[in-house]
Motif scaffolding. Structure first.
Motif, PDB file in Angstrom:
ATOM      1  N   LYS A  14       0.835  -1.187   0.000  1.00 25.57           N
ATOM      2  CA  LYS A  14       0.000   0.000   0.000  1.00 25.57           C
ATOM      3  C   LYS A  14       0.881   1.252   0.000  1.00 25.57           C
ATOM      4  CE  LYS A  14      -3.829   1.934   2.640  1.00 25.57           C
ATOM      5  NZ  LYS A  14      -4.698   1.708   3.801  1.00 25.57           N
ATOM      6  N   LEU A  15       0.468   2.239  -0.771  1.00 30.13           N
ATOM      7  CA  LEU A  15       1.185   3.500  -0.841  1.00 30.13           C
ATOM      8  C   LEU A  15       1.158   4.172   0.531  1.00 30.13           C
ATOM      9  CD1 LEU A  15       2.500   5.599  -2.854  1.00 30.13           C
ATOM     10  CD2 LEU A  15       0.244   6.671  -2.893  1.00 30.13           C
ATOM     11  N   GLU A  16       2.307   4.630   0.981  1.00 32.00           N
ATOM     12  CA  GLU A  16       2.394   5.380   2.231  1.00 32.00           C
ATOM     13  C   GLU A  16       2.675   6.828   1.892  1.00 32.00           C
ATOM     14  OE1 GLU A  16       5.100   3.796   5.114  1.00 32.00           O
ATOM     15  OE2 GLU A  16       4.500   1.741   4.682  1.00 32.00           O
ATOM     16  N   GLU A  74       5.093  13.485   0.790  1.00 30.38           N
ATOM     17  CA  GLU A  74       6.117  12.511   0.430  1.00 30.38           C
ATOM     18  C   GLU A  74       5.507  11.115   0.300  1.00 30.38           C
ATOM     19  OE1 GLU A  74       9.868  14.494   2.779  1.00 30.38           O
ATOM     20  OE2 GLU A  74       8.407  13.358   3.953  1.00 30.38           O
ATOM     21  N   PRO A  75       5.074  10.770  -0.917  1.00 30.85           N
ATOM     22  CA  PRO A  75       4.548   9.414  -1.123  1.00 30.85           C
ATOM     23  C   PRO A  75       5.692   8.400  -1.249  1.00 30.85           C
ATOM     24  CG  PRO A  75       4.424  10.672  -3.159  1.00 30.85           C
ATOM     25  CD  PRO A  75       4.964  11.602  -2.112  1.00 30.85           C
ATOM     26  N   HIS A  76       5.444   7.187  -0.764  1.00 27.17           N
ATOM     27  CA  HIS A  76       6.441   6.111  -0.838  1.00 27.17           C
ATOM     28  C   HIS A  76       5.774   4.851  -1.376  1.00 27.17           C
ATOM     29  CE1 HIS A  76       9.431   8.368   1.461  1.00 27.17           C
ATOM     30  NE2 HIS A  76       8.387   8.842   2.115  1.00 27.17           N
ATOM     31  N   GLY A  77       6.364   4.264  -2.406  1.00 30.20           N
ATOM     32  CA  GLY A  77       5.821   3.051  -3.015  1.00 30.20           C
ATOM     33  C   GLY A  77       5.500   3.274  -4.475  1.00 30.20           C
ATOM     34  N   ARG A  78       4.285   2.864  -4.864  1.00 29.76           N
ATOM     35  CA  ARG A  78       3.844   3.001  -6.248  1.00 29.76           C
ATOM     36  C   ARG A  78       2.560   3.816  -6.303  1.00 29.76           C
ATOM     37  NH1 ARG A  78       6.279  -2.109  -6.390  1.00 29.76           N
ATOM     38  NH2 ARG A  78       7.355  -2.549  -8.353  1.00 29.76           N
ATOM     39  N   ALA A  79       2.517   4.809  -7.194  1.00 35.40           N
ATOM     40  CA  ALA A  79       1.291   5.565  -7.445  1.00 35.40           C
ATOM     41  C   ALA A  79       0.753   5.069  -8.784  1.00 35.40           C
ATOM     42  CB  ALA A  79       1.568   7.061  -7.470  1.00 35.40           C
ATOM     43  N   THR A  80       0.158   3.885  -8.727  1.00 38.17           N
ATOM     44  CA  THR A  80      -0.315   3.224  -9.946  1.00 38.17           C
ATOM     45  C   THR A  80      -1.796   2.900  -9.840  1.00 38.17           C
ATOM     46  OG1 THR A  80       0.461   1.121  -9.031  1.00 38.17           O
ATOM     47  CG2 THR A  80       1.940   2.257 -10.555  1.00 38.17           C
ATOM     48  N   LEU A  81      -2.390   2.571 -10.965  1.00 36.35           N
ATOM     49  CA  LEU A  81      -3.821   2.326 -11.072  1.00 36.35           C
ATOM     50  C   LEU A  81      -4.330   1.422  -9.962  1.00 36.35           C
ATOM     51  CD1 LEU A  81      -6.280   2.890 -12.841  1.00 36.35           C
ATOM     52  CD2 LEU A  81      -5.748   0.824 -14.111  1.00 36.35           C
ATOM     53  N   GLY A  82      -5.455   1.821  -9.401  1.00 34.65           N
ATOM     54  CA  GLY A  82      -6.062   1.035  -8.331  1.00 34.65           C
ATOM     55  C   GLY A  82      -6.025   1.796  -7.021  1.00 34.65           C
ATOM     56  N   GLU A  83      -5.953   1.038  -5.940  1.00 39.42           N
ATOM     57  CA  GLU A  83      -6.041   1.629  -4.604  1.00 39.42           C
ATOM     58  C   GLU A  83      -4.944   2.674  -4.354  1.00 39.42           C
ATOM     59  OE1 GLU A  83      -6.324   0.331   0.083  1.00 39.42           O
ATOM     60  OE2 GLU A  83      -5.541  -1.114  -1.368  1.00 39.42           O
ATOM     61  N   ASN A  84      -3.718   2.390  -4.796  1.00 43.80           N
ATOM     62  CA  ASN A  84      -2.625   3.314  -4.516  1.00 43.80           C
ATOM     63  C   ASN A  84      -2.830   4.693  -5.148  1.00 43.80           C
ATOM     64  OD1 ASN A  84      -1.291   1.532  -2.886  1.00 43.80           O
ATOM     65  ND2 ASN A  84       0.332   1.069  -4.331  1.00 43.80           N
ATOM     66  N   SER A  85      -3.269   4.744  -6.393  1.00 45.14           N
ATOM     67  CA  SER A  85      -3.478   6.059  -7.011  1.00 45.14           C
ATOM     68  C   SER A  85      -4.681   6.759  -6.389  1.00 45.14           C
ATOM     69  CB  SER A  85      -3.636   5.952  -8.525  1.00 45.14           C
ATOM     70  OG  SER A  85      -4.813   5.276  -8.865  1.00 45.14           O
ATOM     71  N   GLN A 133       7.402   3.828  -8.841  1.00 48.57           N
ATOM     72  CA  GLN A 133       6.661   3.759 -10.095  1.00 48.57           C
ATOM     73  C   GLN A 133       5.460   4.687 -10.025  1.00 48.57           C
ATOM     74  OE1 GLN A 133       5.336  -0.201 -11.042  1.00 48.57           O
ATOM     75  NE2 GLN A 133       4.668   0.341 -13.082  1.00 48.57           N
ATOM     76  N   MET A 134       5.142   5.306 -11.163  1.00 53.24           N
ATOM     77  CA  MET A 134       3.951   6.137 -11.291  1.00 53.24           C
ATOM     78  C   MET A 134       3.407   5.950 -12.695  1.00 53.24           C
ATOM     79  SD  MET A 134       3.557  10.271 -10.971  1.00 53.24           S
ATOM     80  CE  MET A 134       3.073  10.418  -9.269  1.00 53.24           C
ATOM     81  N   ASP A 135       2.104   5.722 -12.781  1.00 54.57           N
ATOM     82  CA  ASP A 135       1.497   5.576 -14.105  1.00 54.57           C
ATOM     83  C   ASP A 135       0.539   6.739 -14.356  1.00 54.57           C
ATOM     84  OD1 ASP A 135      -0.850   5.008 -12.716  1.00 54.57           O
ATOM     85  OD2 ASP A 135      -0.916   2.897 -13.292  1.00 54.57           O
ATOM     86  N   SER A 136      -0.261   6.626 -15.401  1.00 60.77           N
ATOM     87  CA  SER A 136      -1.137   7.728 -15.807  1.00 60.77           C
ATOM     88  C   SER A 136      -2.133   8.122 -14.716  1.00 60.77           C
ATOM     89  CB  SER A 136      -1.881   7.371 -17.091  1.00 60.77           C
ATOM     90  OG  SER A 136      -2.673   6.222 -16.898  1.00 60.77           O
ATOM     91  N   SER A 137      -2.538   7.183 -13.867  1.00 59.55           N
ATOM     92  CA  SER A 137      -3.494   7.534 -12.816  1.00 59.55           C
ATOM     93  C   SER A 137      -2.845   8.428 -11.761  1.00 59.55           C
ATOM     94  CB  SER A 137      -4.094   6.276 -12.185  1.00 59.55           C
ATOM     95  OG  SER A 137      -3.082   5.474 -11.618  1.00 59.55           O
ATOM     96  N   GLY A 138      -1.601   8.155 -11.409  1.00 58.89           N
ATOM     97  CA  GLY A 138      -0.874   9.015 -10.476  1.00 58.89           C
ATOM     98  C   GLY A 138      -0.578  10.369 -11.091  1.00 58.89           C
TER      99      GLY A 138
END
Length: 127
Positions: free
Chosen positions: A7-9, A22-33, A60-65
């Motif tokens: 889970k994104l922190e 300061e986000p840590h982890g992945r800001a990707t599609l789904g719960e994290n974004s 990692q960051m995708d289009s949702s982030g």
């Protein structure tokens, strides 16, 4: 094989009138974004005008982030505020570069230069 991502922190703190996220982890599609977007909305909803998002902790960051950042940049600009990013070279920087977000949002290689950029912003003359 379905791989569970942690889970994104998100840590937040202030430096004067600047809110640092300061986000840590992945800001990707789904719960994290969704977590990322909700937290940014919560912060700007408090009346914050100067937002600094330090992406150094993202792997990692995708289009949702990226969409979450664009929404905040647009909203803050409309309110007379501003968004700055800290994003050193790497995967996240490459994603922002490909989407040309680096041209739209002031981005800095480290926290110190990003914080200084807020102080360098010309202030309207008052008499």
């Amino acid at each position: 094989m379905n791989v569970e991502h942690p889970k994104l922190e998100i840590n937040t703190r202030t430096d004067g009138d600047i809110m640092i996220v300061e986000p840590h982890g992945r800001a990707t599609l789904g719960e994290n974004s969704e977590i990322f977007d909700r937290e940014l909305q919560r912060i700007t909803g408090t009346g914050c005008k100067k937002l600094l998002v330090d992406l150094s902790g993202l792997i990692q960051m995708d289009s949702s982030g990226i969409s979450a950042l664009v929404r905040q940049c647009t909203g803050l600009t409309r309110k007379g505020g501003s968004l700055r990013l800290v994003c050193p070279a790497g995967r996240v920087y490459d994603a922002l570069s490909v989407t040309r977000l680096l041209d739209a949002i002031p981005t800095f290689p480290n926290l110190a230069s990003a914080l200084e950029s807020f102080n360098a912003t010309p202030k309207s003359a008052t008499k």
